[in-house]
Design an enzyme around this catalytic site. Structure first.
Site, short mmCIF file in Angstrom:
data_model
loop_
_atom_site.label_atom_id
_atom_site.label_comp_id
_atom_site.label_asym_id
_atom_site.label_seq_id
_atom_site.Cartn_x
_atom_site.Cartn_y
_atom_site.Cartn_z
N CYS A 2 45.23 30.66 -22.34
CA CYS A 2 44.59 30.45 -21.05
C CYS A 2 45.35 29.31 -20.41
CB CYS A 2 43.13 30.05 -21.25
SG CYS A 2 42.20 31.27 -22.21
N ARG A 27 49.30 32.70 -17.51
CA ARG A 27 48.75 32.53 -18.85
C ARG A 27 47.49 33.36 -19.07
NH1 ARG A 27 50.96 28.25 -21.41
NH2 ARG A 27 49.23 28.16 -22.86
N TRP A 74 42.38 34.17 -20.39
CA TRP A 74 42.80 35.44 -21.00
C TRP A 74 41.83 35.65 -22.15
CZ3 TRP A 74 44.99 37.23 -25.70
CH2 TRP A 74 45.55 38.52 -25.63
N ASN A 100 41.91 26.13 -24.29
CA ASN A 100 42.90 27.18 -24.53
C ASN A 100 43.16 27.21 -26.03
OD1 ASN A 100 45.17 28.89 -24.53
ND2 ASN A 100 46.55 27.17 -24.25
N GLY A 101 43.00 28.38 -26.64
CA GLY A 101 43.23 28.49 -28.08
C GLY A 101 42.15 29.35 -28.71
N GLU A 480 64.57 47.83 -24.66
CA GLU A 480 64.13 46.86 -23.65
C GLU A 480 63.86 47.57 -22.32
OE1 GLU A 480 62.94 44.06 -23.69
OE2 GLU A 480 63.19 43.27 -21.67
N LYS A 484 60.27 47.51 -20.45
CA LYS A 484 60.09 47.06 -19.06
C LYS A 484 59.34 48.13 -18.27
CE LYS A 484 60.52 43.74 -19.27
NZ LYS A 484 60.96 42.99 -20.41
N GLU A 487 55.58 48.43 -19.42
CA GLU A 487 54.66 47.30 -19.19
C GLU A 487 54.40 47.03 -17.71
OE1 GLU A 487 55.83 43.56 -20.97
OE2 GLU A 487 57.87 43.74 -20.25
N HIS A 503 65.90 64.90 -34.17
CA HIS A 503 65.02 64.98 -35.34
C HIS A 503 63.55 64.89 -34.94
CE1 HIS A 503 68.50 64.86 -37.95
NE2 HIS A 503 68.94 63.81 -37.25
N LYS A 602 51.59 35.98 -20.44
CA LYS A 602 52.97 35.52 -20.61
C LYS A 602 53.21 34.95 -22.00
CE LYS A 602 57.12 34.73 -19.15
NZ LYS A 602 58.01 35.90 -19.06
#
Ligand code: M6R
Length: 607
Positions: A2, A27, A74, A100-101, A480, A484, A487, A503, A602
């Site tokens: 957060c 965040r 978050w 935050n945590g 990658e 991208k 997401e 396969h 992030k």
């Protein structure tokens, strides 16, 4: 993960808090709230959803106050709701706290507090802390915080205010970032530097186990026994502009365009008198040449950079490299010892899975080198050496410039290992270095001429699913590219080694599944072209990333995204850039918020 801000000074606190939270919204953005000391009461306003909801509420009913704390959330414990939004208050309504945590023993604490008569109103772990502070408070807020944090298992960055001491914020941290911007007559507590840059570049970095008692004129740092500690000061070089959009529509686009600078800065000063300069390894030449195994741990985009590094280190230094996602590494009983170099790649330096992997590796005797973009981040404190990528702050949740900067730093590491091992001669090292130094210009050229990229994006905007293929160093580039796209545009994207496609994944091919192929020049180019033909024979539409001058490829693909010619080993950075832009344009055309994709944050500070 957060973001928290606290302000004490002479400005309107809620305005400083809102501006600071806006710079920390990367965040998390499930809810936001502020608590300010207003006369003899705490004015608490919380709203679900993005910060704009809180801002609107405060615009309608401004709070006149010069001290307060704020939070952008978050969600971890408890769904996104107003009750679960921070700040949380104690039973008396006189103490407010943001966190935050993650508090691992929160259920036990909540039970204990409830049994003692406390009324807990949310589902969060955080609320237990504010009631603990209440229970220990006897007129000294710092002491109550010190006693409370001794009871906590887990990670936290905290800011607490109490009506009894209206100008003071007490802050504390363990395993979650926290800094204090210091200015004349005002001080700002924050999770990250962009939140304080408008006011100051002088920052106190709070370390684990430390508590800060912050008033408008003073920042006093003490340990958990309330013994004074010399504050760790830092001067921040970034200006505010570096943390803002700089005229681009989104942070992501700005950051894609910042790649030439990020690469230049990351490579700067790395070749001195014919030697690769990497003193951050903190190893003697004989220790470096004794490395017989490299283990790379990382998550997400950083993991893909690790896969590129495997290709480079094995190619140039002939040292076997294993790459694992951090969340698996520590549970896999990894075979690492004091002969192993463990490289932890983490843009934020705060990713919980990677930090846990670092601890695991060090416990097993390995030397750990971190590659990170954030000065003073957790990983820098827990590793034996740190190689910084100098990409500047990355605000967009999707990693772009930090990925290519990581690859640049890993090129340097691979060359260093090759030089120490003697697997590349000095002329060869210099030749590669000279080519590496041209990559910022190569990327600049790609960004200046994006060809029919936007038209290509337009064509695939309604795709439901896609495949990304490559071979060799093109595999992590494809991975990658797929990450991208999924997401930021929410289109399903799957990456595969092109030769493996027959396969199984080939069954997915229809004329509605675009296939993006990394088909730059290299020793497997012909094989890649054969793979393109296999998918086209089944109706696929192909978008190829190819090397300028390759006219043949046009016969095999609906769209060709050309990049300048480089050696195969250095092709990952140029090949990545058009894929970043392709995802960006597709996502924008779909109306997606590319800077804050749904469900993501992030820095992922939970395991
Ligand atoms: O800060 P880190 O490099 O440790 O972060 C790792 C991942 O969380 C990150 O790369 C994530 O996958 C991004 N969303 C990628 O765009």
């Amino acid at each position: 993960m957060c973001g928290l801000v606290g302000y004490t000074g002479n400005r309107v606190a809620s305005e400083v808090l809102i501006k600071g939270l806006a710079r920390l919204e990367y965040r998390g953005y499930d809810s936001a709230g502020v608590a300010c000391v207003r006369g003899g009461e705490l004015a608490v306003v919380r709203r679900v959803g993005k910060l704009v909801n809180l801002r609107t509420a405060l615009d309608g009913a401004p709070i006149v106050s010069t001290v307060g704390i704020g939070h952008t959330r978050w969600a971890t414990h408890g769904r996104p709701s107003e009750e679960n939004a921070h700040p949380h208050c104690d039973c008396t309504g006189r103490i407010a706290l943001v966190h935050n945590g993650i508090i691992e023993n929160y259920l036990e604490l909540r039970d204990e507090l409830a049994a003692a008569g406390h009324i807990l109103r949310s589902e969060t772990d955080t609320e237990a802390i504010v009631h603990l502070v209440e229970s220990y408070y006897d007129g000294d807020l710092a002491q109550a915080v010190a006693k409370s944090i001794r009871r906590l298992e887990g990670s936290y960055a905290l800011a607490v205010i109490h009506l009894d001491d209206p100008g003071t914020i007490v802050a504390a941290r363990r395993d979650s970032p926290l800094i204090i911007g210091t200015a004349n007559g005002e001080n700002i507590v924050a999770s990250d530097i962009p939140a304080v840059l408008e006011y100051t570049r002088e920052v106190v970095v709070l370390n684990d186990g430390q508590i800060a008692i912050v008033t408008p004129d003073d920042v006093r740092v003490v340990d958990v026994n309330l013994e004074p500690v010399e504050p760790e000061m830092m001067h921040v070089e970034w200006d505010l502009d570096a943390a803002e959009k700089g005229g681009y529509e989104d942070f992501m686009l700005k950051e894609i365009h910042e790649q030439p600078t990020a690469l230049r800065e990351t490579l700067r000063g790395r070749f001195v008198d014919g030697e690769i300069e990497l003193s951050e390894l903190k190893m003697t030449p004989s220790e470096v040449s004794a490395i017989d195994r490299v283990f790379i741990i990382a998550c997400g985009t950083s993991f893909h950079a690790g896969l590129v590094a495997k290709n480079l280190i094995e190619r140039w230094a002939r040292i076997p490299v294993e790459v694992q996602v951090s969340s698996e590494f520590r549970y896999n009983d990894p075979i690492v010892d004091d002969e192993t170099l463990v490289v932890a790649i983490t843009q934020s330096g705060e990713t919980a899975d990677t930090l846990a992997g670092v601890r695991e590796a060090r416990e097993r005797g390995a030397k750990v080198i971190a590659i990170t973009n954030v000065v003073g981040s957790r990983v820098t404190r827990e590793s034996d050496g740190v190689i910084y990528t100098h990409a500047g702050p990355e605000i967009g949740v999707a990693a772009t410039k930090t990925f290519t900067a990581q690859i640049a730093a890993l090129n340097v590491l691979a060359l260093k290992l090759a030089q120490a091992k003697g697997t590349l001669g000095s002329e060869e090292v210099e030749r590669i270095w000279l080519e590496l130094s041209t990559l910022p210009d190569v990327v600049e050229a790609i960004l200046a001429n994006t060809g029919d990229l936007e038209a290509c994006a337009e064509e695939y905007v309604d795709a439901a699913s896609s495949l990304f293929l490559g071979r060799g160093i093109g595999v992590p580039v494809a991975m990658e590219g797929a990450l991208k796209l999924k997401e930021i545009s929410y289109i399903h994207a799957e990456a595969y080694a092109a030769g493996e496609m027959k396969h199984g994944p080939i069954a997915l091919i229809t004329d509605e599944v675009p296939v993006v192929v990394v088909a730059t020049q290299g020793h497997t180019y012909e094989k890649v072209v054969s793979n393109i033909q296999e998918v086209r024979a089944r109706g696929a539409q192909v978008i190829a990333v190819a090397t300028a001058g390759d006219d043949e490829i046009r016969q095999h693909a609906e769209h060709v995204l050309m990049v300048p010619r480089t050696s195969e080993a250095l092709s990952a950075i140029p090949a990545t850039v058009p894929l970043q832009l392709l995802s960006y344009h597709i996502a924008k055309k779909r109306g997606c918020n590319v800077d804050q994709p749904r469900n993501l944050a992030k820095s992922v500070t939970v395991e």
